[in-house]
Design a protein around this motif. Structure first.
Motif, PDB file in Angstrom:
ATOM      1  N   THR A  37       0.506  -1.515  -0.119  1.00  0.00           N
ATOM      2  CA  THR A  37       0.167   0.072  -0.597  1.00  0.00           C
ATOM      3  C   THR A  37       0.889   1.140  -0.027  1.00  0.00           C
ATOM      4  OG1 THR A  37       0.210  -0.189   2.000  1.00  0.00           O
ATOM      5  CG2 THR A  37      -1.900  -0.947   1.031  1.00  0.00           C
ATOM      6  N   ILE A  38       2.258   1.261   0.137  1.00  0.00           N
ATOM      7  CA  ILE A  38       3.267   2.626   0.115  1.00  0.00           C
ATOM      8  C   ILE A  38       3.456   2.275  -1.384  1.00  0.00           C
ATOM      9  CG2 ILE A  38       5.147   2.748   1.240  1.00  0.00           C
ATOM     10  CD1 ILE A  38       5.227   1.561   3.183  1.00  0.00           C
ATOM     11  N   PRO A  39       2.646   3.938  -1.935  1.00  0.00           N
ATOM     12  CA  PRO A  39       3.255   3.766  -3.175  1.00  0.00           C
ATOM     13  C   PRO A  39       4.360   4.354  -4.415  1.00  0.00           C
ATOM     14  CG  PRO A  39       1.595   6.070  -2.376  1.00  0.00           C
ATOM     15  CD  PRO A  39       2.332   4.728  -1.219  1.00  0.00           C
ATOM     16  N   ASP A  40       4.305   3.925  -4.972  1.00  0.00           N
ATOM     17  CA  ASP A  40       6.099   4.701  -5.240  1.00  0.00           C
ATOM     18  C   ASP A  40       6.559   5.774  -5.204  1.00  0.00           C
ATOM     19  OD1 ASP A  40       6.825   2.254  -5.280  1.00  0.00           O
ATOM     20  OD2 ASP A  40       6.229   1.898  -7.858  1.00  0.00           O
ATOM     21  N   LEU A  41       6.750   6.127  -5.077  1.00  0.00           N
ATOM     22  CA  LEU A  41       7.274   8.045  -4.195  1.00  0.00           C
ATOM     23  C   LEU A  41       7.711   8.843  -5.559  1.00  0.00           C
ATOM     24  CD1 LEU A  41       9.234   7.520  -1.352  1.00  0.00           C
ATOM     25  CD2 LEU A  41       7.122   7.249  -1.736  1.00  0.00           C
ATOM     26  N   GLY A  42       5.737   8.449  -6.444  1.00  0.00           N
ATOM     27  CA  GLY A  42       6.060   9.619  -7.745  1.00  0.00           C
ATOM     28  C   GLY A  42       6.988  11.165  -7.656  1.00  0.00           C
ATOM     29  N   GLN A  90      11.491  -7.813   3.852  1.00  0.00           N
ATOM     30  CA  GLN A  90      10.429  -7.247   4.285  1.00  0.00           C
ATOM     31  C   GLN A  90      11.202  -6.273   5.098  1.00  0.00           C
ATOM     32  OE1 GLN A  90       6.973  -9.280   5.908  1.00  0.00           O
ATOM     33  NE2 GLN A  90       6.324  -9.834   3.210  1.00  0.00           N
ATOM     34  N   MET A  91      11.948  -6.177   6.345  1.00  0.00           N
ATOM     35  CA  MET A  91      12.338  -5.484   7.518  1.00  0.00           C
ATOM     36  C   MET A  91      13.265  -4.237   6.577  1.00  0.00           C
ATOM     37  SD  MET A  91      10.368  -4.940   9.668  1.00  0.00           S
ATOM     38  CE  MET A  91      11.411  -4.231  11.083  1.00  0.00           C
ATOM     39  N   ALA A  92      13.827  -4.839   5.521  1.00  0.00           N
ATOM     40  CA  ALA A  92      15.150  -3.976   4.576  1.00  0.00           C
ATOM     41  C   ALA A  92      14.916  -3.805   3.523  1.00  0.00           C
ATOM     42  CB  ALA A  92      16.342  -4.985   4.230  1.00  0.00           C
ATOM     43  N   ALA A  93      13.422  -3.693   2.835  1.00  0.00           N
ATOM     44  CA  ALA A  93      13.155  -2.967   2.214  1.00  0.00           C
ATOM     45  C   ALA A  93      12.200  -1.865   2.884  1.00  0.00           C
ATOM     46  CB  ALA A  93      11.507  -3.511   1.463  1.00  0.00           C
ATOM     47  N   LEU A  94      11.337  -2.167   4.272  1.00  0.00           N
ATOM     48  CA  LEU A  94      10.866  -1.133   5.087  1.00  0.00           C
ATOM     49  C   LEU A  94      12.006  -0.392   5.476  1.00  0.00           C
ATOM     50  CD1 LEU A  94       7.762  -0.923   5.833  1.00  0.00           C
ATOM     51  CD2 LEU A  94       8.961  -1.993   7.991  1.00  0.00           C
ATOM     52  N   SER A  95      12.804  -0.038   5.536  1.00  0.00           N
ATOM     53  CA  SER A  95      14.122   0.087   6.076  1.00  0.00           C
ATOM     54  C   SER A  95      14.294   0.909   4.770  1.00  0.00           C
ATOM     55  CB  SER A  95      15.322  -0.429   6.923  1.00  0.00           C
ATOM     56  OG  SER A  95      14.427  -1.070   7.177  1.00  0.00           O
ATOM     57  N   SER A  96      14.795   0.829   3.900  1.00  0.00           N
ATOM     58  CA  SER A  96      15.074   1.359   2.722  1.00  0.00           C
ATOM     59  C   SER A  96      14.064   2.129   2.464  1.00  0.00           C
ATOM     60  CB  SER A  96      15.131  -0.123   1.610  1.00  0.00           C
ATOM     61  OG  SER A  96      15.572   1.065   0.455  1.00  0.00           O
ATOM     62  N   VAL A  97      12.288   1.927   2.134  1.00  0.00           N
ATOM     63  CA  VAL A  97      11.119   3.171   2.218  1.00  0.00           C
ATOM     64  C   VAL A  97      11.752   3.800   2.981  1.00  0.00           C
ATOM     65  CG1 VAL A  97       9.118   3.290   2.576  1.00  0.00           C
ATOM     66  CG2 VAL A  97      10.111   1.198   0.842  1.00  0.00           C
ATOM     67  N   GLU A  98      12.315   3.897   4.617  1.00  0.00           N
ATOM     68  CA  GLU A  98      11.670   4.967   5.289  1.00  0.00           C
ATOM     69  C   GLU A  98      13.277   5.851   5.480  1.00  0.00           C
ATOM     70  OE1 GLU A  98      11.695   5.444  10.412  1.00  0.00           O
ATOM     71  OE2 GLU A  98      11.854   3.473   9.496  1.00  0.00           O
ATOM     72  N   TYR A 130       4.339   2.608  11.329  1.00  0.00           N
ATOM     73  CA  TYR A 130       3.492   4.335  11.981  1.00  0.00           C
ATOM     74  C   TYR A 130       4.531   5.268  11.073  1.00  0.00           C
ATOM     75  CZ  TYR A 130       2.222   7.653  15.120  1.00  0.00           C
ATOM     76  OH  TYR A 130       1.766   9.048  16.043  1.00  0.00           O
ATOM     77  N   ARG A 131       5.615   5.461  11.561  1.00  0.00           N
ATOM     78  CA  ARG A 131       6.776   6.888  11.312  1.00  0.00           C
ATOM     79  C   ARG A 131       6.734   6.808   9.610  1.00  0.00           C
ATOM     80  NH1 ARG A 131      10.496   3.212  14.819  1.00  0.00           N
ATOM     81  NH2 ARG A 131      11.129   2.999  12.602  1.00  0.00           N
ATOM     82  N   ILE A 132       6.535   5.615   9.007  1.00  0.00           N
ATOM     83  CA  ILE A 132       6.540   6.544   7.483  1.00  0.00           C
ATOM     84  C   ILE A 132       5.724   6.448   6.357  1.00  0.00           C
ATOM     85  CG2 ILE A 132       6.533   4.173   4.935  1.00  0.00           C
ATOM     86  CD1 ILE A 132       8.340   2.599   6.425  1.00  0.00           C
ATOM     87  N   ASN A 133       4.449   6.020   7.530  1.00  0.00           N
ATOM     88  CA  ASN A 133       3.351   6.922   7.356  1.00  0.00           C
ATOM     89  C   ASN A 133       3.118   8.293   7.841  1.00  0.00           C
ATOM     90  OD1 ASN A 133       2.060   4.773   6.108  1.00  0.00           O
ATOM     91  ND2 ASN A 133       0.772   3.781   7.991  1.00  0.00           N
TER      92      ASN A 133
END
Length: 454
Positions: free
Chosen positions: A152-157, A237-245, A299-302
């Motif tokens: 659900t986290i969209p690409d940061l277009g 998943q945690m690595a991807a999440l950390s990268s997104v954050e 939560y932080r990412i949102n």
């Protein structure tokens, strides 16, 4: 005399014997009437006399009778002995029977205990197996829900591109983002393998029925393999999440830095940003008390993503993009230059982009057209007000495609390159102004390059 005397005596003895014989005969007879029969042996066998009657037996019959009587006596003696000692025999037999019964019962109890231990061990093994399987299935469901949350986290277009670009062109490795010091677009992109990393690769654990019994070592090995696979998925998943954050945090910092470097006020820009129709009750974002690291990071990412979206809307009003696409070449920069007609020093209030007649000219930020027509030395010119004192001008156009009062979006074609007005040839004269005062457009274009660098 003597002979008569002797004869007389002989005669008296004879009479005495006869009398004695008759007396004797009378006595046995009288005795036989009251006594039992008497057996008399003779040369031909045996006779039993009873009440004056006599029964004769042969030797064989007699001895058969005697043998029978002896056997009956022995049987009576044996029977008496049995009854005398049967209590002891029965006691011994009962004791032996009880001992055998106890031995069988002990053996049965031992076997039952073994069966119970085996059953208990099997039940424990099955319970442990079911618990492990249930844990794996819960982890799979958790990872699938996490994958959904990550999806659900969209690409940061892009915050608004002049030229739409595909996903492959948006990656840093495409090499087409920076053909010149000024970039075509400012595009925020996720890591190139984001889709692959957000994908849940958990094996289909549901194929293993929870009721199956973990008897073989292979099942334990399979459980370990599934757990290892789930661990790898969770780490990805945690690595991807950390990268997104990290990416969102970095972009938010750059966006705030760009606004600050341009000398703009973030609060004023946000207040001046036009918004569409929105509404609804206020529902504060809450984090569950038992939330884990993944949920806290989401939560932080949102929160940061909401800030980034707000900054994107604000930056959509800032003209930091190029008005023409493709590789650019400046024919004249901002500042003092020699006037191309008079040859004297003069102030050049914008940038001249080399282009061909008819090339499309695109607006560099959202805004409202405040001027669209002939404007002296600009020739055909379009001016767009972006709010908060920011505006841009596009001069020497051969054709104008917008009208005054029209709202335009980033990248929208507003005209075509030409050479109208005070011009020596086809090109685009581009200006950026703050509160009506011309500023070097390269300040904004460099900010766009900085934003697109992430």
């Amino acid at each position: 005399m003597s002979s008569r005397s002797g004869h007389h005596h002989e005669h008296q003895r004879h009479h005495h014997r006869q009398d004695h014989g008759r007396a004797s005969a009378r006595r046995p007879a009288a005795h036989a009437t009251s006594a039992a029969a008497t057996a008399v042996a003779s040369g031909d066998g045996y006779a039993i006399v009873h009440a004056g009657k006599q029964v004769r037996f042969g030797p064989v019959v007699f001895w058969i009778i005697v043998g029978t009587i002896v056997l009956l006596g022995m049987w009576s003696a044996a029977t008496a002995t049995y009854f005398a000692f049967r209590d002891d025999v029965l006691t011994r037999l009962i004791a032996r029977q009880a001992e055998m019964q106890y031995a069988y019962e002990d053996r049965i109890a031992e076997l039952r205990a073994k069966v119970d231990r085996t059953t208990s061990r099997q039940m424990l093994d099955q319970e442990q197996f079911d618990q492990k399987l249930d844990q794996i299935m819960r982890r799979q469901r958790t990872l699938e829900s996490r994958a959904t949350a990550l999806g659900t986290i969209p690409d940061l277009g892009s915050t608004g591109s002049i030229k739409p670009q595909g996903r492959g062109d948006a990656t840093p490795s495409s090499g087409s983002l920076k053909p010149s010091p000024i970039s075509d677009t400012v595009t925020f992109v996720a890591p190139p393998d984001r889709e692959a990393r957000l994908e849940s690769r958990a094996p289909l654990v549901a194929k293993a029925q929870p009721s199956q019994f973990a008897k073989a070592q292979g099942l334990d090995n399979e459980i370990v393999r599934l757990q290892t696979s789930l661990d790898q998925v969770e780490r990805r998943q945690m690595a991807a999440l950390s990268s997104v954050e990290e990416g969102i945090d970095s972009k938010v910092r750059r966006m705030r830095g760009v606004i600050s470097d341009l000398g703009l006020n973030t609060a004023q820009l946000e207040a001046a940003t036009p918004r569409g129709g929105m509404g609804g009750p206020f529902v504060p974002v809450k984090l569950a008390p038992d939330a884990g690291p993944f949920e806290r990071q989401i939560y932080r990412i949102n929160i940061n993503r909401a800030q980034m979206q707000r900054l994107n809307q604000t930056l959509a009003q800032v003209p930091y993009r190029k008005p023409v696409v493709g590789e650019v070449e400046f024919t004249s920069g901002f500042g003092v230059r020699s006037d191309p007609f008079l040859g004297r020093p003069a102030m050049h209030t914008g940038l001249d982009f080399r282009a061909s007649t008819g090339d499309p000219v695109r607006v560099t930020a959202n805004g409202k057209v405040v001027s669209a027509g002939w404007a002296g030395g600009y020739g055909r010119m379009v001016e767009v007000d972006h709010g908060n004192g920011l505006s841009t001008r596009y001069g020497h156009l051969s054709e104008i495609k917008v009208k005054v009062g029209e709202y335009v979006k980033i990248g929208q074609v507003i005209g075509e390159v030409g050479s109208t007005g005070r011009s020596t040839g086809p090109h685009l004269h581009y200006e950026t102004r703050i509160d009506g005062e011309a500023v070097d457009p390269q300040r904004f274009l460099r900010a766009g390059v900085r934003l697109s660098a992430g």
